[in-house]
Design a protein around this motif. Sequence first.
Motif, short mmCIF file in Angstrom:
data_model
loop_
_atom_site.label_atom_id
_atom_site.label_comp_id
_atom_site.label_asym_id
_atom_site.label_seq_id
_atom_site.Cartn_x
_atom_site.Cartn_y
_atom_site.Cartn_z
N SER A 166 -15.93 3.41 -8.21
CA SER A 166 -16.87 4.50 -7.89
C SER A 166 -16.82 5.57 -8.96
N THR A 214 -10.09 11.07 -8.71
CA THR A 214 -9.80 9.77 -9.32
C THR A 214 -9.85 9.85 -10.85
N LEU A 244 -3.33 4.11 1.22
CA LEU A 244 -4.26 3.67 0.19
C LEU A 244 -3.90 2.24 -0.19
N SER A 245 -4.78 1.32 0.11
CA SER A 245 -4.51 -0.08 -0.21
C SER A 245 -5.01 -0.37 -1.62
N ASN A 262 -7.26 -2.51 -2.41
CA ASN A 262 -8.73 -2.59 -2.39
C ASN A 262 -9.37 -1.22 -2.41
N THR A 263 -8.79 -0.26 -1.67
CA THR A 263 -9.34 1.10 -1.66
C THR A 263 -9.18 1.73 -3.03
N LEU A 277 -11.74 0.35 -5.28
CA LEU A 277 -13.05 0.90 -4.89
C LEU A 277 -13.23 2.30 -5.47
N LEU A 278 -12.15 3.10 -5.43
CA LEU A 278 -12.20 4.46 -5.97
C LEU A 278 -12.44 4.43 -7.48
N SER A 323 -2.54 9.22 4.87
CA SER A 323 -3.37 8.02 5.01
C SER A 323 -2.85 6.96 4.04
N LEU A 361 -15.19 9.59 0.12
CA LEU A 361 -15.23 8.45 1.03
C LEU A 361 -15.69 8.97 2.39
N SER A 378 0.84 -1.19 0.00
CA SER A 378 0.00 0.00 0.00
C SER A 378 0.88 1.25 0.00
#
Length: 214
Positions: free
Chosen positions: A23, A147, A12-13, A15-16, A19-20, A10, A140, A3
């Motif tokens: 989205s 993104t 960011l993995s 998976n995140t 997800l971004l 923060s 989020l 990550s």
Amino acid sequence: MESIMMQDDSVLSWNTAMLLYNSALKEMGTKIEILNDEFQHVHQYNPIEYVKTRLKSPESIVKKLKRYGYEDSIQNMIEYCNDIAGVRIVCSFTSDIYRLADMIGRQSDITVLSIKDYIKNPKPSGYKSYHMIVTIPIFLSDRMVDTKVEIQIRTIAMDFWASLEHKIYYKFEGHAPAYISHDLQECSKIVSELDEKMLMLNEAILKAKEEQEK
Ligand code: GTP
Ligand code: MG
């Protein structure tokens, strides 16, 4: 892939990140649908024939980073891979492409990072399409992340050519004989002529209808 640290510290993995991108595809899909509905409402016709969205597979992301000479980290993927979230808008007429691109570019939450107009400047292969790399803010629970999305806008005829050309090149693993490349370029010219004729026909029909209504 490990990550990465974001600017705000923060993490960011993978998976995140996915997800971004997913989205962002949903947000863009809704925006495009709204534009099409409004267009129908104002001009009584749909400029969009269909929309396709796709998320790039992890294998394709790694392959692309390798091709560009980057290590496969999440940081590099976010920085250098612009087409993880991809939207393809297939329009009726060439004029619709520029109208849509303009409407998308003018939305205040969208930032246009780059534009490649392969309609005005087709690729040597004969490929034609209008490409935009944009960012869209994704909210989020605790932060907002701009993104990236790659938008390809083309007519049905351009899409038809691109789909078949892709299939043919795939069969030859990118090394098609010269006569095939030549014939594909010829087909691309026919596609342009077809688009031009269809556009003129549509304009003539609209004009005739206007006269009738006077
Ligand atoms: P990629 O590394 O392939 O993504 O290229 P790029 O970053 O230089 O971007 P470009 O705008 O040139 O092309 C991006 C996308 O456009 C590709 O992934 C294809 O979907 C499409 N494309 C570009 N050139 C061609 C072509 O010659 N034939 C077909 N069928 N599609 C193309
Ligand atoms: Mg690509």
